[in-house]
Design a protein around this motif. Structure first.
Motif, mmCIF file in Angstrom:
data_model
loop_
_atom_site.group_PDB
_atom_site.id
_atom_site.type_symbol
_atom_site.label_atom_id
_atom_site.label_comp_id
_atom_site.label_asym_id
_atom_site.label_seq_id
_atom_site.Cartn_x
_atom_site.Cartn_y
_atom_site.Cartn_z
ATOM 1 N N GLY A 1 0.666 -1.215 0.004
ATOM 2 C CA GLY A 1 -0.100 0.013 0.111
ATOM 3 C C GLY A 1 0.700 1.268 -0.122
ATOM 4 O O GLY A 1 0.654 2.413 -0.625
ATOM 5 N N THR A 2 2.110 1.212 0.534
ATOM 6 C CA THR A 2 3.041 2.276 0.748
ATOM 7 C C THR A 2 3.271 2.633 -0.529
ATOM 8 O O THR A 2 3.426 3.865 -1.207
ATOM 9 N N ILE A 3 3.717 1.661 -1.547
ATOM 10 C CA ILE A 3 3.882 2.085 -3.010
ATOM 11 C C ILE A 3 2.624 3.065 -3.632
ATOM 12 O O ILE A 3 3.167 3.871 -4.333
ATOM 13 N N TYR A 4 1.550 2.419 -3.391
ATOM 14 C CA TYR A 4 0.577 3.177 -4.092
ATOM 15 C C TYR A 4 0.292 4.444 -3.666
ATOM 16 O O TYR A 4 -0.654 5.245 -4.177
ATOM 17 N N THR A 5 0.888 4.649 -2.303
ATOM 18 C CA THR A 5 0.674 6.207 -1.992
ATOM 19 C C THR A 5 1.468 7.234 -2.838
ATOM 20 O O THR A 5 0.891 8.283 -2.904
ATOM 21 N N PHE A 6 2.508 6.560 -3.407
ATOM 22 C CA PHE A 6 3.193 7.408 -4.236
ATOM 23 C C PHE A 6 2.884 7.241 -6.130
ATOM 24 O O PHE A 6 3.251 7.913 -6.702
ATOM 25 N N PHE A 7 2.704 6.039 -6.466
ATOM 26 C CA PHE A 7 2.601 5.650 -7.645
ATOM 27 C C PHE A 7 1.312 4.731 -7.783
ATOM 28 O O PHE A 7 1.129 4.021 -7.256
ATOM 29 N N THR A 8 0.584 5.232 -8.981
ATOM 30 C CA THR A 8 -0.633 4.745 -9.225
ATOM 31 C C THR A 8 -0.396 3.447 -9.783
ATOM 32 O O THR A 8 -1.394 2.377 -9.419
ATOM 33 N N ASN A 9 0.532 2.891 -10.482
ATOM 34 C CA ASN A 9 0.629 1.665 -10.749
ATOM 35 C C ASN A 9 2.068 1.453 -11.387
ATOM 36 O O ASN A 9 2.927 2.166 -11.115
ATOM 37 N N LYS A 10 2.394 0.273 -11.866
ATOM 38 C CA LYS A 10 3.739 -0.071 -12.197
ATOM 39 C C LYS A 10 4.175 0.757 -13.430
ATOM 40 O O LYS A 10 5.340 1.232 -13.461
ATOM 41 N N GLU A 11 3.465 1.153 -14.338
ATOM 42 C CA GLU A 11 3.804 2.174 -15.395
ATOM 43 C C GLU A 11 4.242 3.251 -14.872
ATOM 44 O O GLU A 11 5.254 3.836 -15.585
ATOM 45 N N GLN A 12 3.605 4.000 -14.053
ATOM 46 C CA GLN A 12 3.957 5.093 -13.309
ATOM 47 C C GLN A 12 5.204 5.197 -12.699
ATOM 48 O O GLN A 12 6.038 6.032 -12.880
ATOM 49 N N LEU A 13 5.519 4.036 -11.952
ATOM 50 C CA LEU A 13 6.745 3.804 -11.211
ATOM 51 C C LEU A 13 7.933 3.715 -12.313
ATOM 52 O O LEU A 13 8.913 4.295 -12.032
ATOM 53 N N PHE A 14 7.696 2.957 -13.280
ATOM 54 C CA PHE A 14 8.787 2.787 -14.264
ATOM 55 C C PHE A 14 8.935 4.103 -15.012
ATOM 56 O O PHE A 14 10.236 4.522 -15.181
ATOM 57 N N ASP A 15 7.880 4.861 -15.235
ATOM 58 C CA ASP A 15 8.338 6.091 -16.068
ATOM 59 C C ASP A 15 9.237 7.007 -15.192
ATOM 60 O O ASP A 15 10.092 7.925 -15.630
ATOM 61 N N GLU A 16 8.911 7.021 -13.760
ATOM 62 C CA GLU A 16 9.617 8.025 -12.799
ATOM 63 C C GLU A 16 11.055 7.488 -12.792
ATOM 64 O O GLU A 16 12.037 8.239 -12.768
ATOM 65 N N ILE A 17 11.370 6.137 -12.912
ATOM 66 C CA ILE A 17 12.802 5.655 -13.051
ATOM 67 C C ILE A 17 13.517 5.977 -14.208
ATOM 68 O O ILE A 17 14.482 6.554 -14.373
ATOM 69 N N LEU A 18 12.697 6.005 -15.379
ATOM 70 C CA LEU A 18 13.108 6.543 -16.698
ATOM 71 C C LEU A 18 13.330 7.727 -16.617
ATOM 72 O O LEU A 18 14.735 8.304 -16.977
ATOM 73 N N ARG A 19 12.792 8.647 -15.938
ATOM 74 C CA ARG A 19 13.023 10.169 -15.843
ATOM 75 C C ARG A 19 14.313 10.159 -15.111
ATOM 76 O O ARG A 19 15.095 11.275 -15.383
ATOM 77 N N ASP A 20 14.403 9.635 -14.196
ATOM 78 C CA ASP A 20 15.757 9.751 -13.186
ATOM 79 C C ASP A 20 16.913 9.237 -14.114
ATOM 80 O O ASP A 20 17.896 10.116 -13.961
ATOM 81 N N VAL A 21 16.843 8.204 -14.830
ATOM 82 C CA VAL A 21 17.858 7.889 -15.775
ATOM 83 C C VAL A 21 18.067 8.864 -17.054
ATOM 84 O O VAL A 21 19.498 9.246 -17.178
#
Length: 196
Positions: free
Chosen positions: A40-60
């Motif tokens: 549930g903590t993950i979903y506090t910050f990210f709606t889904n896996k796609e959004q999490l992946f996009d955030e990582i790509l932005r960092d890279v």
């Protein structure tokens, strides 16, 4: 633990998961386990896996831009800067586990998200090259040309000389790569200029 700390833990864990398992095989349960947080903590910050992946790509992407800017020496010729930047970015790419896993996943399984992620990362390099080509044209270092086409050719040539050629030829040294890059792009293959 502060909220910002948990978000960073989730991002670090997700980067590790995507790097180990690829996009398709990564689950939010794995990310939660590695981050040592509830799902549930993950979903506090990210709606889904796609959004999490996009955030990582932005960092890279941000890291890649930093590398490119660090390598530019405005007092040096265009081709010296170009070689230095491409070399640093390709070294970063070859050492970064996420790139390696996404490349494998895209090649072996055709996972669309892995291919899209690689395309996003490549587009950053191409946009950067295009800007540098436009600057070189503006400063009279290279002939007027379509900067987009030239950027794509430069990038592909560099990949061929640094990676793809190794499959059929003894790997070239950095100096040989630089020499061939100059031969094909700066000097040209013709012994003399043709008079038409």
């Amino acid at each position: 633990m502060a909220v910002v700390d948990r978000r960073q833990l989730v991002l670090q864990a997700a980067t590790k998961c995507f790097s180990l398992f690829g996009y398709k095989a990564t689950t939010m349960d794995q990310v939660a386990k590695i981050a040592n947080v509830g799902k549930g903590t993950i979903y506090t910050f990210f709606t889904n896996k796609e959004q999490l992946f996009d955030e990582i790509l932005r960092d890279v992407i941000s890291e890649m831009k930093h590398i490119a800017e660090r390598e530019i020496r405005r007092d040096k010729p265009f081709f010296d800067n170009l070689h230095r930047v491409l070399d640093a970015l390709l070294e970063f790419r070859s050492e970064h586990e996420l790139f390696i896993k996404l490349s494998q996943e895209s090649r072996d399984f055709g996972t669309p998200q892995a291919g899209d992620g690689l395309d996003k990362l490549e587009s950053v390099v191409l946009e950067y090259l295009e800007r540098e080509v436009e600057q070189a044209i503006k400063h009279g270092e290279i002939k007027p040309c379509d900067s987009k086409i030239v950027s794509i050719v430069m990038f592909r040539l560099y990949i061929v000389l640094t990676a793809e050629l190794n499959k059929v030829h003894v790997p070239l040294s950095k100096e040989q790569i630089k020499d061939y890059f100059h031969l094909f792009l700066a000097d040209g293959l013709a012994e003399q200029a043709l008079n038409c």
